[in-house]
Design an enzyme around this catalytic site. Structure first.
Site, mmCIF file in Angstrom:
data_model
loop_
_atom_site.group_PDB
_atom_site.id
_atom_site.type_symbol
_atom_site.label_atom_id
_atom_site.label_comp_id
_atom_site.label_asym_id
_atom_site.label_seq_id
_atom_site.Cartn_x
_atom_site.Cartn_y
_atom_site.Cartn_z
ATOM 1 N N ASN A 13 0.878 -1.172 0.000
ATOM 2 C CA ASN A 13 0.000 0.000 0.000
ATOM 3 C C ASN A 13 0.914 1.220 0.000
ATOM 4 O O ASN A 13 1.480 1.562 1.029
ATOM 5 C CB ASN A 13 -0.898 -0.017 1.246
ATOM 6 C CG ASN A 13 -1.741 1.244 1.364
ATOM 7 O OD1 ASN A 13 -1.830 2.037 0.412
ATOM 8 N ND2 ASN A 13 -2.346 1.448 2.520
ATOM 9 N N LYS A 15 0.181 4.247 -0.381
ATOM 10 C CA LYS A 15 -0.444 5.467 0.148
ATOM 11 C C LYS A 15 -0.141 6.650 -0.774
ATOM 12 O O LYS A 15 -0.105 6.484 -1.981
ATOM 13 C CB LYS A 15 0.018 5.712 1.589
ATOM 14 C CG LYS A 15 -0.129 4.448 2.452
ATOM 15 C CD LYS A 15 0.064 4.666 3.904
ATOM 16 C CE LYS A 15 -0.145 3.356 4.641
ATOM 17 N NZ LYS A 15 -0.112 3.484 6.068
ATOM 18 N N HIS A 98 -9.469 1.840 4.168
ATOM 19 C CA HIS A 98 -8.266 1.921 4.995
ATOM 20 C C HIS A 98 -8.533 2.854 6.176
ATOM 21 O O HIS A 98 -9.285 3.819 6.051
ATOM 22 C CB HIS A 98 -7.091 2.446 4.148
ATOM 23 C CG HIS A 98 -5.795 2.336 4.863
ATOM 24 N ND1 HIS A 98 -5.386 3.264 5.785
ATOM 25 C CD2 HIS A 98 -4.821 1.395 4.806
ATOM 26 C CE1 HIS A 98 -4.203 2.895 6.260
ATOM 27 N NE2 HIS A 98 -3.849 1.765 5.688
ATOM 28 N N GLU A 100 -6.893 5.164 7.362
ATOM 29 C CA GLU A 100 -6.592 6.579 7.073
ATOM 30 C C GLU A 100 -7.749 7.232 6.325
ATOM 31 O O GLU A 100 -8.053 8.401 6.531
ATOM 32 C CB GLU A 100 -5.283 6.675 6.272
ATOM 33 C CG GLU A 100 -4.076 6.410 7.163
ATOM 34 C CD GLU A 100 -2.907 5.751 6.461
ATOM 35 O OE1 GLU A 100 -2.846 5.776 5.222
ATOM 36 O OE2 GLU A 100 -2.040 5.199 7.177
ATOM 37 N N GLU A 170 -6.034 -4.678 10.137
ATOM 38 C CA GLU A 170 -4.986 -3.688 10.378
ATOM 39 C C GLU A 170 -5.254 -2.921 11.673
ATOM 40 O O GLU A 170 -5.982 -1.912 11.660
ATOM 41 C CB GLU A 170 -4.933 -2.690 9.217
ATOM 42 C CG GLU A 170 -4.597 -3.308 7.886
ATOM 43 C CD GLU A 170 -3.858 -2.310 6.993
ATOM 44 O OE1 GLU A 170 -2.757 -2.627 6.550
ATOM 45 O OE2 GLU A 170 -4.399 -1.215 6.760
ATOM 46 N N GLY A 176 2.101 2.234 10.706
ATOM 47 C CA GLY A 176 3.103 3.292 10.596
ATOM 48 C C GLY A 176 3.772 3.643 11.910
ATOM 49 O O GLY A 176 4.450 4.658 12.019
ATOM 50 N N SER A 216 2.808 -2.202 10.212
ATOM 51 C CA SER A 216 4.254 -2.312 10.475
ATOM 52 C C SER A 216 4.823 -3.693 10.180
ATOM 53 O O SER A 216 5.739 -4.157 10.855
ATOM 54 C CB SER A 216 4.588 -1.899 11.914
ATOM 55 O OG SER A 216 4.222 -0.550 12.122
HETATM 56 P P1 PGA Z 1 2.503 0.211 7.569
HETATM 57 O O1 PGA Z 1 1.107 0.485 6.859
HETATM 58 O O2 PGA Z 1 3.016 -1.083 7.051
HETATM 59 O O3 PGA Z 1 3.376 1.387 7.187
HETATM 60 O O4 PGA Z 1 2.242 0.163 9.037
HETATM 61 C C1 PGA Z 1 0.216 -0.570 6.629
HETATM 62 C C2 PGA Z 1 -1.038 -0.024 6.033
HETATM 63 O O5 PGA Z 1 -1.440 1.079 6.410
HETATM 64 O O6 PGA Z 1 -1.661 -0.664 5.173
#
Ligand code: PGA
Length: 254
Positions: A13, A15, A98, A100, A170, A176, A216
């Site tokens: 992803n 982003k 997601h 976010e 998630e 993140g 992560s």
């Molecule tokens: P990350 O993000 O691996 O940077 O924690 C995962 C995601 O948001 O899909």
């Protein structure tokens, strides 16, 4: 049912990272490091990168995915992207809901449900994201939160629709932050999600569904997570922007 019968998916992803030119360079680097894998490898890139990215992955095992898809076919929805815009470039996967998007852009379970149905109707597999935040985990209501999200996000899904859907668990506190769920914590929730699917549909459908972990995931912790019975791959943010780390994670699916 044996995990090996399920589709294993490693999805990046990206982003809001990488311009088209940067995307092509990163894809070239990933391709040069990618060994033949027994899994699906998907890169969910910013919408504007899709034309260049789909060209860059030609002849490789990598597939390009989107990060959002509107439920209407077209119309006055400034800033949105339609399924036709995705399928014209052969896009077969799309991240939906997601955290976010839920947190910053007003995405709700209702819109997640509508977007996902639109994807499925056009042959795009939605990768539907669910997850609890830190205070919900600390309060001990993780299963209640996830259960509610799954039920609402998948409302009205027929068995066929579920077979063309991927869920990504998630936990928001792990995204993140460098703080990964332990393999045990991630497995517990992914198994719980499979259990809900079996109740919403049937055991066979649940057994065949790919459930990913995200938050992560990196080259150091992926092996433990991917070894779990109910974790069928990963949705990877930060580490998918590093060719070495991403291709190492793909290697762990062997
Ligand atoms: P990350 O993000 O691996 O940077 O924690 C995962 C995601 O948001 O899909």
């Amino acid at each position: 049912m044996n995990k090996s019968k399920r589709k294993i998916i490693i999805a990046g992803n990206w982003k809001m990272n990488e311009t088209s030119r940067q995307a092509v360079r990163l894809i070239e680097e990933i391709k040069s490091k990618l060994s033949p894998a027994p899994c699906k490898v998907v890169l969910c890139v910013p919408a504007i990168d899709i034309p260049a990215a789909t060209k860059a992955v030609e002849g490789s095992i990598i597939e390009i995915g989107g990060q959002n898809c509107h439920w209407e076919k077209s119309g006055a929805y400034t800033g949105e992207i339609s399924r036709g815009m995705l399928t014209e470039f052969g896009v077969k996967y799309c991240v939906i809901g997601h955290s976010e998007r839920r947190q910053y852009f007003g995405e709700t379970d209702e819109t997640v449900n509508k977007r996902s149905k639109a994807c499925i109707s056009s042959g795009i597999t939605p990768i539907i994201c669910v997850g609890e935040n830190l205070s919900q985990r600390e309060e001990g209501i993780t299963e209640k939160i996830i259960g509610r999200q799954i039920e609402k996000d998948l409302e009205g899904f027929e068995k066929d629709d579920l077979q063309n859907t991927v869920i990504a668990y998630e936990p928001i506190w792990a995204i993140g932050t460098g703080k990964t769920a332990t393999a045990g914590q991630a497995e517990e929730v992914c198994a719980f999600i499979r259990d809900i699917i079996s109740r919403l549909s049937d055991q066979d459908t649940a057994d065949k569904m790919s459930i990913l972990y995200g938050g992560s995931m990196n080259a150091k912790n992926a092996a433990d997570l991917l070894a779990m019975e109910d974790i069928d791959g990963g949705l990877i943010g930060g580490a998918s922007l590093k060719a070495d780390d991403f291709t190492q994670i793909v290697r762990y699916t062997k």
